[in-house]
Structure formats: structure tokens, C-alpha cells
Design an enzyme around this catalytic site. Structure first.
Site, PDB file in Angstrom:
ATOM      1  N   ASP A   1      29.765  30.866  38.758  1.00  0.00           N
ATOM      2  CA  ASP A   1      30.008  32.170  39.241  1.00  0.00           C
ATOM      3  C   ASP A   1      31.044  32.940  38.417  1.00  0.00           C
ATOM      4  OD1 ASP A   1      31.182  33.989  40.989  1.00  0.00           O
ATOM      5  OD2 ASP A   1      31.335  32.644  42.913  1.00  0.00           O
TER       6      ASP A   1
ATOM      7  N   ALA B   1      25.738  41.005  39.480  1.00  0.00           N
ATOM      8  CA  ALA B   1      26.394  41.723  40.328  1.00  0.00           C
ATOM      9  C   ALA B   1      25.785  41.636  41.764  1.00  0.00           C
ATOM     10  CB  ALA B   1      25.967  43.238  40.020  1.00  0.00           C
TER      11      ALA B   1
ATOM     12  N   THR C   1      25.444  51.607  36.630  1.00  0.00           N
ATOM     13  CA  THR C   1      24.249  52.519  37.299  1.00  0.00           C
ATOM     14  C   THR C   1      24.562  53.660  37.373  1.00  0.00           C
ATOM     15  OG1 THR C   1      23.302  52.694  39.710  1.00  0.00           O
ATOM     16  CG2 THR C   1      25.634  51.596  39.610  1.00  0.00           C
ATOM     17  N   ASP C   2      23.554  54.501  37.555  1.00  0.00           N
ATOM     18  CA  ASP C   2      23.888  56.132  38.049  1.00  0.00           C
ATOM     19  C   ASP C   2      24.631  56.309  39.308  1.00  0.00           C
ATOM     20  OD1 ASP C   2      21.743  55.551  39.554  1.00  0.00           O
ATOM     21  OD2 ASP C   2      20.544  57.283  38.798  1.00  0.00           O
ATOM     22  N   GLU C   3      24.561  55.284  40.116  1.00  0.00           N
ATOM     23  CA  GLU C   3      25.217  55.601  41.567  1.00  0.00           C
ATOM     24  C   GLU C   3      26.743  56.070  41.406  1.00  0.00           C
ATOM     25  OE1 GLU C   3      23.611  53.292  44.850  1.00  0.00           O
ATOM     26  OE2 GLU C   3      21.856  52.853  43.401  1.00  0.00           O
TER      27      GLU C   3
ATOM     28  N   TYR D   1      28.960  49.628  47.248  1.00  0.00           N
ATOM     29  CA  TYR D   1      28.266  49.428  46.107  1.00  0.00           C
ATOM     30  C   TYR D   1      28.523  50.067  44.873  1.00  0.00           C
ATOM     31  CZ  TYR D   1      24.563  48.933  42.246  1.00  0.00           C
ATOM     32  OH  TYR D   1      23.823  48.890  41.131  1.00  0.00           O
TER      33      TYR D   1
ATOM     34  N   LYS E   1      30.718  49.191  41.518  1.00  0.00           N
ATOM     35  CA  LYS E   1      30.452  49.391  40.210  1.00  0.00           C
ATOM     36  C   LYS E   1      31.347  50.411  39.285  1.00  0.00           C
ATOM     37  CE  LYS E   1      26.965  47.844  38.346  1.00  0.00           C
ATOM     38  NZ  LYS E   1      26.719  46.386  37.689  1.00  0.00           N
TER      39      LYS E   1
ATOM     40  N   ASN F   1      17.260  54.232  39.014  1.00  0.00           N
ATOM     41  CA  ASN F   1      16.412  53.186  40.056  1.00  0.00           C
ATOM     42  C   ASN F   1      15.560  52.521  38.672  1.00  0.00           C
ATOM     43  OD1 ASN F   1      17.832  55.001  41.765  1.00  0.00           O
ATOM     44  ND2 ASN F   1      16.817  53.615  43.389  1.00  0.00           N
TER      45      ASN F   1
ATOM     46  N   ARG G   1      14.905  60.180  43.773  1.00  0.00           N
ATOM     47  CA  ARG G   1      15.446  59.020  42.963  1.00  0.00           C
ATOM     48  C   ARG G   1      14.595  59.318  41.686  1.00  0.00           C
ATOM     49  NH1 ARG G   1      18.853  58.852  46.230  1.00  0.00           N
ATOM     50  NH2 ARG G   1      19.679  57.393  47.384  1.00  0.00           N
TER      51      ARG G   1
HETATM   52  P1  NAD Z   1      19.722  41.682  41.290  1.00  0.00           P
HETATM   53  O1  NAD Z   1      20.380  41.467  42.650  1.00  0.00           O
HETATM   54  O2  NAD Z   1      18.154  41.347  41.064  1.00  0.00           O
HETATM   55  O3  NAD Z   1      20.389  40.484  40.399  1.00  0.00           O
HETATM   56  C1  NAD Z   1      21.609  40.015  40.183  1.00  0.00           C
HETATM   57  C2  NAD Z   1      21.791  38.813  39.715  1.00  0.00           C
HETATM   58  O4  NAD Z   1      23.101  38.261  39.522  1.00  0.00           O
HETATM   59  C3  NAD Z   1      21.133  37.628  40.409  1.00  0.00           C
HETATM   60  O5  NAD Z   1      20.336  36.835  39.510  1.00  0.00           O
HETATM   61  C4  NAD Z   1      22.443  36.832  41.075  1.00  0.00           C
HETATM   62  O6  NAD Z   1      22.312  35.467  41.305  1.00  0.00           O
HETATM   63  C5  NAD Z   1      23.446  37.060  39.964  1.00  0.00           C
HETATM   64  N1  NAD Z   1      24.649  37.064  40.688  1.00  0.00           N
HETATM   65  C6  NAD Z   1      25.121  37.629  41.457  1.00  0.00           C
HETATM   66  N2  NAD Z   1      26.385  37.298  41.875  1.00  0.00           N
HETATM   67  C7  NAD Z   1      26.854  36.507  40.864  1.00  0.00           C
HETATM   68  C8  NAD Z   1      28.149  35.740  40.766  1.00  0.00           C
HETATM   69  N3  NAD Z   1      29.060  35.795  41.310  1.00  0.00           N
HETATM   70  N4  NAD Z   1      28.167  35.056  39.432  1.00  0.00           N
HETATM   71  C9  NAD Z   1      26.973  34.825  38.763  1.00  0.00           C
HETATM   72  N5  NAD Z   1      25.874  35.687  39.001  1.00  0.00           N
HETATM   73  C10 NAD Z   1      25.790  36.261  40.079  1.00  0.00           C
HETATM   74  O7  NAD Z   1      20.152  42.603  40.563  1.00  0.00           O
HETATM   75  P2  NAD Z   1      19.349  43.815  39.399  1.00  0.00           P
HETATM   76  O8  NAD Z   1      18.467  44.967  40.398  1.00  0.00           O
HETATM   77  O9  NAD Z   1      18.726  43.019  38.580  1.00  0.00           O
HETATM   78  O10 NAD Z   1      20.593  44.432  38.666  1.00  0.00           O
HETATM   79  C11 NAD Z   1      21.321  44.009  37.507  1.00  0.00           C
HETATM   80  C12 NAD Z   1      22.128  44.690  37.368  1.00  0.00           C
HETATM   81  O11 NAD Z   1      21.827  46.149  36.758  1.00  0.00           O
HETATM   82  C13 NAD Z   1      23.373  45.107  38.115  1.00  0.00           C
HETATM   83  O12 NAD Z   1      24.774  44.926  37.622  1.00  0.00           O
HETATM   84  C14 NAD Z   1      23.011  46.383  38.834  1.00  0.00           C
HETATM   85  O13 NAD Z   1      24.309  47.149  39.385  1.00  0.00           O
HETATM   86  C15 NAD Z   1      22.478  47.223  37.597  1.00  0.00           C
HETATM   87  N6  NAD Z   1      21.716  48.217  37.871  1.00  0.00           N
HETATM   88  C16 NAD Z   1      20.572  47.949  38.701  1.00  0.00           C
HETATM   89  C17 NAD Z   1      19.492  48.983  38.792  1.00  0.00           C
HETATM   90  C18 NAD Z   1      18.450  48.840  39.874  1.00  0.00           C
HETATM   91  O14 NAD Z   1      17.598  49.874  39.930  1.00  0.00           O
HETATM   92  N7  NAD Z   1      18.188  47.512  40.674  1.00  0.00           N
HETATM   93  C19 NAD Z   1      19.870  50.284  38.320  1.00  0.00           C
HETATM   94  C20 NAD Z   1      20.864  50.432  37.506  1.00  0.00           C
HETATM   95  C21 NAD Z   1      21.781  49.213  37.262  1.00  0.00           C
HETATM   96  P1  TYD Z   2      16.735  51.262  47.192  1.00  0.00           P
HETATM   97  O1  TYD Z   2      15.690  50.862  46.553  1.00  0.00           O
HETATM   98  O2  TYD Z   2      17.592  50.475  47.961  1.00  0.00           O
HETATM   99  O3  TYD Z   2      17.458  51.860  46.014  1.00  0.00           O
HETATM  100  P2  TYD Z   2      19.001  52.701  45.921  1.00  0.00           P
HETATM  101  O4  TYD Z   2      19.662  53.014  47.303  1.00  0.00           O
HETATM  102  O5  TYD Z   2      19.866  51.978  45.051  1.00  0.00           O
HETATM  103  O6  TYD Z   2      18.679  54.083  45.405  1.00  0.00           O
HETATM  104  O7  TYD Z   2      16.294  52.653  48.163  1.00  0.00           O
HETATM  105  C1  TYD Z   2      15.672  53.662  47.361  1.00  0.00           C
HETATM  106  C2  TYD Z   2      15.529  54.735  48.132  1.00  0.00           C
HETATM  107  O8  TYD Z   2      14.704  54.447  49.220  1.00  0.00           O
HETATM  108  C3  TYD Z   2      16.674  55.295  49.106  1.00  0.00           C
HETATM  109  O9  TYD Z   2      16.838  56.788  49.031  1.00  0.00           O
HETATM  110  C4  TYD Z   2      16.843  54.618  50.215  1.00  0.00           C
HETATM  111  C5  TYD Z   2      15.476  54.723  50.554  1.00  0.00           C
HETATM  112  N1  TYD Z   2      14.846  53.413  51.487  1.00  0.00           N
HETATM  113  C6  TYD Z   2      14.050  53.574  52.594  1.00  0.00           C
HETATM  114  O10 TYD Z   2      13.723  54.723  53.004  1.00  0.00           O
HETATM  115  N2  TYD Z   2      13.714  52.404  53.314  1.00  0.00           N
HETATM  116  C7  TYD Z   2      13.994  51.281  52.942  1.00  0.00           C
HETATM  117  O11 TYD Z   2      13.686  50.124  53.651  1.00  0.00           O
HETATM  118  C8  TYD Z   2      14.791  50.924  51.760  1.00  0.00           C
HETATM  119  C9  TYD Z   2      15.321  49.533  51.369  1.00  0.00           C
HETATM  120  C10 TYD Z   2      15.288  51.959  51.115  1.00  0.00           C
END
Ligand code: NAD
Ligand code: TYD
Length: 349
Positions: A60, A84, A131-133, A156, A160, A185, A220
Site C-alpha cells: 500500500d 490511485a 488527470t485533466d479533472e 476525486y 488529484k 479520459n 469528454r
Molecule cells: P485504476 O483504478 O484502474 O487503477 C488504480 C490502481 O492503483 C489499481 O491497480 C489499484 O489496485 C492501485 N491502488 C489503489 N490504491 C492503492 C494503494 N493505496 N497502494 C497501492 N496501489 C493502489 O485507475 P486508472 O484508470 O488506471 O488510473 C491510473 C492513474 O491515471 C490514476 O492516478 C488516475 O488518476 C490517472 N488518470 C486516469 C484517467 C482515466 O481515464 N482512467 C485519466 C487521466 C488520469
Molecule cells: P466516467 O467513465 O465515470 O469518467 P469521468 O467521470 O472521470 O469523466 O464517466 C464518463 C462520463 O459518462 C461522465 O460524464 C459521466 C457519464 N456516465 C454516465 O452517464 N453513466 C454512467 O453509468 C457512468 C459510469 C458515467
């Protein structure tokens, strides 16, 4: 040999980054550190787990003393930090776990790097994936640039944003060599089916209702996950220390339009009548604090480091849908477990 610690490597994006680095750089030892929360899955890296330059550690990131031990045991040269809590809806229900992992976890890694490197920063790097969020929400005009002021709305995004501030503070205060990227995204294989694209592909396949938040008009900017992994590779090797890079696809979609593309693609691949699954669309209560539009200007990354997305969206979506249709066992292993409870609480109450 360089020893590179990748955190969160068993998650969605992390697994693509680990795979890319393990296969591309035989001169790097890749140490994947992941707590294997609900979102971490060892199946995501089955194809590379026996490679000699790959090590997995289940830990962790919040355990700061353990992080110090790991830096010294593996003589870490660089970190790519992805671990994360990553789902906005979960952050609305349980903000504390987001503050803990995303803020304190990042701080504990920064501190371990600072202590172990002890001002010997030559050839060292702490790369923070964000993230861009953090930039908040746009109306119909404009883009997020690296200069856009932070304005996070969801817990969230706030967690971040806070982690990004800590990374910059360590760069300013202790001169820790850091770099940050903020990406839009992602979509692609191995994404946990709580996020829009894999959730809806799975629901369309199983004739389950498609819960569209609000009017489905939120926008998005979608990027194929392997293009994100390539961007991380470029920034890791060529990024300027202390700098920030936005990563995006110049690929904006209103949710409802994207959902129709998903329906069309799945229906075609399953030989269903055109539009057959549109009846599954169900408009539900909007997400609290739902950001209207995200759109990234990634021209700095293109102009300074030469990165561009490689895939057209239609091609990426088709590849992605095919992957989920061909990997139903991977999806079923997830949706048959604790996820059932989450889904009921989230969508059926
Ligand atoms: P994910 O939720 O799929 O994976 C997160 C991973 O982190 C998992 O394997 C989980 O087990 C691990 N984890 C969580 N808490 C932990 C802890 N305390 N110690 C060690 N490991 C831990 O996330 P993702 O979508 O792959 O995102 C990865 C990174 O990219 C994140 O930092 C997220 O903020 C960033 N990000 C994601 C997106 C997206 O669209 N998914 C876009 C931009 C940035
Ligand atoms: P998501 O994949 O959760 O990514 P983020 O919130 O980080 O952008 O959601 C993408 C978009 O889809 C967001 O505008 C929320 C919408 N959404 C739904 O309309 N229904 C759903 O069940 C989910 C999970 C997301």
C-alpha cells in the site's frame, strides 16, 4: 540497469504502462507496486509476469515506512506514480479513501524518494500521472492548457489536484526532480467495468439498461489508453524537470453520441439489427456536481516532445469493443464478485 518503480501497475492504465516498459526496455527493471484493491487485477499482466525484468510487489503506497524500505531494497532510480482511487462516483460516496490514497499515498512516495535519493538527484525522476479533472469544467468554448488554474469539483478531482500540488511543492522546496502529466479520459482494454465505456459495452452485450446521467449532454475528450502509455514513455524520457504536460486526444464526444457509437459497434459485431439496443438507454438522475465539459489542449506535448495520438476514435472503439467481446471471462470474473454489490447500490436503489 535502471530500477523503475511503477505504482498502480495492475490497474487499467498502469498495466499498459508496465507492459510497454517491460517489453520495450530490457535495460530497465520494472517494479510494479500495487495494493490490489478492487481495481487492481494480476490478470491484466499475465502476458509479461514471467519476464526477467519484471517484479511485482503487493503493498500500500500509504505505508510510508514500507515505501522507504522498498526504495532502498530495490535501489529505485525513478518512479512512475499511477496508483490511485480513480472513480468519481466512488469519490462522491467515500471521499476519505480518496484523500488517503491519492493525497497521503502520493506524499508518502515523495517523502521516500526524497529520503532515499538524499539530494543526489542526477538521473533520478519522480513522474506523477494526473488527470485533466483538476482543471474543473469548461462551457462550450476553449480548452484546458497547462496554465489553466486548478478548479476541481469532485472529491476525486480535489484529491488529484492536492497530490499535484504536493509534487510541485517537493520540486520547489527540496528540488526533487519531478514531472507531471494531466490526461483526458482513457478507454481501451483492461478498464474496470464501472467506467462509462466498459460498463456500457458489457450492459449492451447483456441487454441490460444503460444508465445515462442527466441528459447525456456532458462532453469528454477520449484517448486510447495505449496512446496515453506512449505519451508517458515520451515524457518520462524527454520531459523537462519541474514541468507539466497535458495529454489529450482532440477527440470530444457528448456522452449520448458516444453511447450511440458503442451501441452501433456492439450490435454490428453481435449481428443484431441496426439500433436494436437503443431501447436500453435509460436517462437517470444526474451525477452530483457533474462537470459539463473536459477538453485538453495537448499542443505543448506535440510541439515540444513530438507526441500525437496514433488512433482515430472509430478504430480505437472498434478495437476496444472487440477486446471486451473476446475477453468475456475477464469481465465475468470482475462482475461476478464484489462488484455486484457496488452495482446494486449505485444503480438499483
Ligand atoms: P485504476 O483504478 O484502474 O487503477 C488504480 C490502481 O492503483 C489499481 O491497480 C489499484 O489496485 C492501485 N491502488 C489503489 N490504491 C492503492 C494503494 N493505496 N497502494 C497501492 N496501489 C493502489 O485507475 P486508472 O484508470 O488506471 O488510473 C491510473 C492513474 O491515471 C490514476 O492516478 C488516475 O488518476 C490517472 N488518470 C486516469 C484517467 C482515466 O481515464 N482512467 C485519466 C487521466 C488520469
Ligand atoms: P466516467 O467513465 O465515470 O469518467 P469521468 O467521470 O472521470 O469523466 O464517466 C464518463 C462520463 O459518462 C461522465 O460524464 C459521466 C457519464 N456516465 C454516465 O452517464 N453513466 C454512467 O453509468 C457512468 C459510469 C458515467
Amino acid at each position: 540497469m535502471k530500477n523503475i518503480l511503477i505504482t498502480g501497475g495492475s490497474g487499467f492504465i498502469g498495466s499498459h504502462v508496465v507492459r510497454l516498459f517491460v517489453n520495450k526496455y530490457s535495460n530497465y527493471n520494472i517494479i510494479n507496486l500495487d495494493a490490489l484493491t478492487y481495481a487492481g487485477n494480476l490478470e491484466n499482466l499475465k502476458d509479461i509476469e514471467s519476464k526477467s525484468n519484471y517484479t511485482f510487489i503487493k503493498e500500500d503506497i500509504c505505508d510510508d515506512k514500507k515505501m522507504e524500505t522498498i526504495f532502498s531494497k530495490y535501489d529505485i532510480d525513478a518512479v512512475i506514480h499511477l496508483a490511485a482511487e480513480s472513480h468519481v462516483d466512488r469519490s462522491i460516496k467515500d471521499p476519505f479513501s480518496f484523500a488517503k490514497t491519492n493525497v497521503l499515498g502520493t506524499l508518502s512516495l515523495l517523502q521516500a524518494a526524497k529520503i532515499y535519493w538524499n539530494n543526489n538527484y542526477a538521473n533520478k525522476l519522480f513522474y506523477h500521472v494526473s488527470t485533466d479533472e483538476v482543471y474543473g469544467s469548461l462551457n462550450n468554448e476553449g480548452y484546458f492548457t497547462e496554465k489553466t488554474a486548478y478548479d476541481p469539483h469532485s472529491p476525486y478531482a480535489a484529491s488529484k489536484a492536492s497530490s499535484d500540488h504536493f509534487v510541485r511543492a517537493f520540486n520547489d522546496t527540496y528540488k526533487l526532480p519531478t514531472v507531471i502529466s494531466n490526461c483526458s479520459n482513457n478507454y481501451g482494454s483492461f478498464q474496470f467495468p464501472e467506467k462509462l465505456i466498459p460498463l456500457f459495452i458489457n450492459n449492451i452485450c447483456n441487454n441490460k439498461s444503460l444508465p445515462v446521467y442527466g441528459k447525456g449532454e456532458n462532453v469528454r475528450d477520449w484517448l486510447f489508453v495505449e496512446d496515453h502509455a506512449r505519451a508517458i514513455d515520451v515524457i518520462f524520457h524527454k520531459g523537462k524537470l519541474g514541468d507539466t504536460y497535458n495529454i489529450g486526444g482532440f477527440n470530444e464526444w457528448r456522452n449520448i453520441d458516444l453511447i450511440k457509437v458503442l451501441i452501433k459497434t456492439v450490435d454490428e459485431l453481435l449481428s443484431r439489427e441496426e439500433g436494436a439496443s437503443e431501447k436500453l438507454i435509460s436517462y437517470v438522475k444526474d451525477r452530483a456536481g457533474h462537470d459539463y465539459r473536459y477538453a485538453i489542449d495537448s499542443s505543448k506535448l506535440k510541439n515540444e516532445l513530438g507526441w500525437e495520438p496514433s488512433l482515430q476514435f472509430e478504430e480505437g472503439i472498434e478495437k476496444t469493443v472487440k477486446w471486451y467481446l473476446n475477453n468475456t471471462e475477464w469481465v465475468e470474473n470482475i462482475v461476478n464478485g464484489d462488484y455486484q454489490k457496488y452495482y446494486k447500490e449505485m444503480y438499483e436503489n
